[in-house]
Structures are given as C-alpha cells and as structure tokens.
Design a protein around this motif. Structure first.
Motif, PDB file in Angstrom:
ATOM      1  N   UNK A   1     -30.179  -1.661  29.838  1.00 40.34           N
ATOM      2  CA  UNK A   1     -29.965  -0.853  28.096  1.00 40.34           C
ATOM      3  C   UNK A   1     -28.953  -1.104  27.630  1.00 40.34           C
ATOM      4  N   UNK A   2     -27.941  -0.533  28.304  1.00 34.02           N
ATOM      5  CA  UNK A   2     -26.567  -0.582  27.998  1.00 34.02           C
ATOM      6  C   UNK A   2     -26.041  -2.128  27.966  1.00 34.02           C
ATOM      7  N   UNK A   3     -26.243  -2.592  29.161  1.00 33.44           N
ATOM      8  CA  UNK A   3     -25.615  -4.106  29.451  1.00 33.44           C
ATOM      9  C   UNK A   3     -26.419  -5.108  28.147  1.00 33.44           C
ATOM     10  N   UNK A   4     -27.775  -4.806  28.022  1.00 32.86           N
ATOM     11  CA  UNK A   4     -28.261  -5.935  27.042  1.00 32.86           C
ATOM     12  C   UNK A   4     -27.718  -5.565  25.622  1.00 32.86           C
TER      13      UNK A   4
ATOM     14  N   UNK B   1     -38.173  -5.235  24.881  1.00 33.85           N
ATOM     15  CA  UNK B   1     -37.108  -5.288  23.677  1.00 33.85           C
ATOM     16  C   UNK B   1     -37.150  -6.706  23.200  1.00 33.85           C
ATOM     17  N   UNK B   2     -37.451  -7.731  23.894  1.00 36.89           N
ATOM     18  CA  UNK B   2     -37.689  -9.004  23.157  1.00 36.89           C
ATOM     19  C   UNK B   2     -39.118  -9.069  22.359  1.00 36.89           C
TER      20      UNK B   2
ATOM     21  N   UNK C   1     -40.329 -18.820  28.123  1.00 35.64           N
ATOM     22  CA  UNK C   1     -39.898 -18.316  26.710  1.00 35.64           C
ATOM     23  C   UNK C   1     -38.557 -18.282  26.605  1.00 35.64           C
ATOM     24  N   UNK C   2     -37.850 -18.044  27.598  1.00 30.83           N
ATOM     25  CA  UNK C   2     -36.008 -18.134  27.237  1.00 30.83           C
ATOM     26  C   UNK C   2     -35.755 -19.251  26.771  1.00 30.83           C
ATOM     27  N   UNK C   3     -36.268 -20.429  27.251  1.00 26.44           N
ATOM     28  CA  UNK C   3     -35.985 -21.742  26.858  1.00 26.44           C
ATOM     29  C   UNK C   3     -36.582 -22.524  25.578  1.00 26.44           C
ATOM     30  N   UNK C   4     -37.920 -22.120  25.492  1.00 23.64           N
ATOM     31  CA  UNK C   4     -38.776 -22.479  24.308  1.00 23.64           C
ATOM     32  C   UNK C   4     -39.074 -21.824  23.306  1.00 23.64           C
ATOM     33  N   UNK C   5     -38.713 -20.291  23.647  1.00 25.97           N
ATOM     34  CA  UNK C   5     -39.447 -19.352  22.644  1.00 25.97           C
ATOM     35  C   UNK C   5     -38.879 -19.546  21.237  1.00 25.97           C
TER      36      UNK C   5
ATOM     37  N   UNK D   1     -32.138 -14.518  23.720  1.00 26.90           N
ATOM     38  CA  UNK D   1     -31.140 -14.245  24.518  1.00 26.90           C
ATOM     39  C   UNK D   1     -31.441 -12.676  25.345  1.00 26.90           C
ATOM     40  N   UNK D   2     -32.374 -12.105  24.851  1.00 24.86           N
ATOM     41  CA  UNK D   2     -32.556 -10.540  25.486  1.00 24.86           C
ATOM     42  C   UNK D   2     -33.274 -11.036  26.908  1.00 24.86           C
TER      43      UNK D   2
END
Length: 345
Positions: free
Chosen positions: A195-198, A268-269, A322-326, A216-217
């Motif tokens: 969570x902190x790193x995100x 979170x996303x 999803x990271x690439x196309x979301x 990016x999440x």
C-alpha cells in the motif's frame, strides 16, 4: 473517502483487517477447541458478531460523499427534469447530468447547487443498474475475474494447509493454527508494504508525467504475479513430499505476501477505475470471488497446488492485459456513455 494519492495506503489498512482472520483465527480456534471443544468456536463467533452489529448500528458514521456518487448525480438530474419549466432550466439540467469522466472526483460538489438538499430514498436506488454498469465494461470484467481467482486462492489455502497438517503431520488444532499464522502474517506485512509502495509510485509518476491513469496501479500486481505461481508449486510439492514443517511455514508466508501483493493493487484499481460507483464495483468483486471457491480435495497436495499455480498464471495474464489495454477500454466506454446521455437529453 480518500483521494487517489493516498488510496493505496488506506486500502492496505482496510484489507489488513480481514487478513487478521487467517493470522489470528487459527490460534483462537485452536485454543478454544483444545480447551472447550469445537462448539465453543460457534459461541465465540456468535458473541463477536453480535458485538459487531451493535457497534455498526449505534456508532458507525456514514461516510457517503454525494459529490462523488453517480447515483446521487443521476437523482439530481431526474429531479431537475421534473422541475423544468422554461428554457433556462434546460441549461441547468445539462450541467446536472451525470459526468462520465476521470475528473468526476474534482467536479463541483452538489452542495454548491440549489439542489444540495436532495434526499435519496430506497425508491431512487436501483441495485441492479450500478452492477450492470460495472460488469458491462471490458476492463471490469477482466479484472474482476482475476480478482476472483486470487481471492479464491486466499480462502482455499487455509483449508488445504490445515487438512494437510492434520492428516499428514497429525497436528492438533492449536499447532495447525500456529503454522497457518505464517500465511496470515505474510498477508498483513505485505498489505502495509505494498500500500505504501503503491502510493509512492503513484506520486512519483504524477511528478514525472503530470497525469496518472488508474492502470498504473496494476504494475505492482504484475510484479507480484511473477513470484506467486512458483511459491504455490513449491508449497504443494513440499507438502506432497512430507518435508519438515518449517519449510511449509516459509512457503505459506511467501504465498501470503504475494497474494496480498496482487490483491491489494487489484482492489485499489477497481476503485480507481470506477469513479462514482466504486462501492458497486467493490460489492460486485466480493460477489464474484465466491464463485471460484473449489476445494479439489481428492487430487492431493501436489496436483491441487499445481492447478492453482496455473490459475494464478491466468490471473497474471489477465492483469497484464488490463494494464496494457485497460485505459483504451475505459476511454471507449466513457465516449459511448457520453453519447448515450446526450441522446436521452
């Protein structure tokens, strides 16, 4: 309740609460069973549940923020339509209509409008419509499927490890709880770190590029997904080989870390990408994950965990998709929704 810049760390606190169940539940269950018998567990749960209900009913403060709710904005729009009487009011209707954009959280709060006191009743709320609005979008369908897989594994690992420790190692309930504590501990530790790193990565990307989009999440989840399948395979075949229990404890801790590493970012996303209907998206996520609970009891530890490792590879691929196309999927959905709103007004 919280803005995107701090949502990762706040979600880690939210997730850590239910993760205390796998960490502490086996200990409490083992002690109660050993001292008072198995019926004492159900008495304990009844008391805890009753206290929780009382606390929620009498002490929980509602945190509903009208300016971020598409349901509330939709109700305001409908009230405006009913009240329209001349041409000037039609311009107000257009401003009050639902704004399907990434900036909905930054828009003017309804409290600044003459309709700030609009009250929502049960007759204004259709529970099916928000859910349909969530699942009909491609990025939601894919990520909800991935989230359901990872959540199902999080539930099933406690059962399978307890069964193995009871049948192969002849452990009593207390010892089983102590070993399973390693998985819950990994979940809790990973929850706070990821969570902190995100949030840190979110702030860094915003400083570099000025604009940060929800996908990016998922970068954290992609990294976590690389480690989870090997750890699951190791846990399964170490259990199958009946090695020393210390090795199982290490693998359980590693699986707990990676599972939460992925799930924290996924959840979170889901909230970030469903602006104005995050509660509906979260509820849909909770409903779907229950469909994937499958014990696979008769296959043995090695085969069972190999199947789950394969499913986690699928989860990783879906997250990467999803990271690439979301982002493009969401933007296309926003454009389609805006056209639909204009056609109905």
């Amino acid at each position: 309740m919280f803005d995107r810049e701090e949502r990762g760390s706040k979600m880690s606190i939210y997730i850590s609460a239910p993760l205390l169940g796998p960490a502490l539940g086996p200990i409490f269950g083992g002690v109660l069973t050993s001292l008072l018998g198995w019926r004492s567990i159900f008495w304990f749960l009844t008391i805890i549940s009753g206290v929780t209900v009382v606390v929620i009913v009498f002490f929980f403060r509602d945190t509903f923020r009208k300016e971020r709710s598409l349901v509330y904005r939709d109700v305001v729009a409908k009230r405006l339509i009913k009240l329209q009487s001349h041409l000037a009011e039609e311009k107000q209707i257009e401003k009050a209509n639902i704004q399907h954009s990434e900036d909905v959280e930054k828009q003017i709060c309804p409290s600044e409008s003459p309709f700030a006191d609009v009250k929502i009743s049960l007759k204004d709320v259709n529970p099916i419509k928000p859910i349909l609005g969530v699942v009909k979008q491609r990025h939601n369908l894919v990520i909800l499927f991935a989230s359901a897989l990872i959540a199902a594994f999080g539930f099933i690992i406690g059962y399978t490890s307890s069964r193995t420790l009871a049948l192969k190692y002849n452990f009593d309930p207390l010892k089983i709880g102590l070993v399973n504590l390693s998985y819950g501990s990994g979940c809790v530790v990973s929850s706070f770190i990821t969570g902190w790193w995100s949030d840190r990565q979110y702030a860094r990307m915003k400083a570099l590029h000025g604009e940060v989009y929800a996908e990016l999440r998922l970068k954290n989840s992609v990294y976590g997904g690389l480690f989870l399948p090997p750890f699951i395979l190791a846990l399964g075949w170490l259990s199958h080989a009946h090695v020393h229990v210390a090795a199982l404890a290490v693998m359980l801790f590693a699986c707990g870390c990676c599972t939460t590493w992925m799930y924290n970012s996924l959840l979170t996303y889901i909230i970030d990408s469903n602006v104005g209907r995050s509660s509906s998206a979260t509820a849909t996520n909770s409903a779907i994950r229950g469909v994937f609970l499958n014990y696979l009891q008769s296959l043995g530890d090695g085969v069972t965990y190999s199947v789950w490792a394969g499913l986690m590879v699928v989860c990783e691929l879906l997250t990467l998709l999803v990271y690439l196309k979301g982002r493009s999927w969401r933007e296309a959905a926003v454009t389609l929704n805006v056209k639909g709103v204009k056609q109905t007004t």
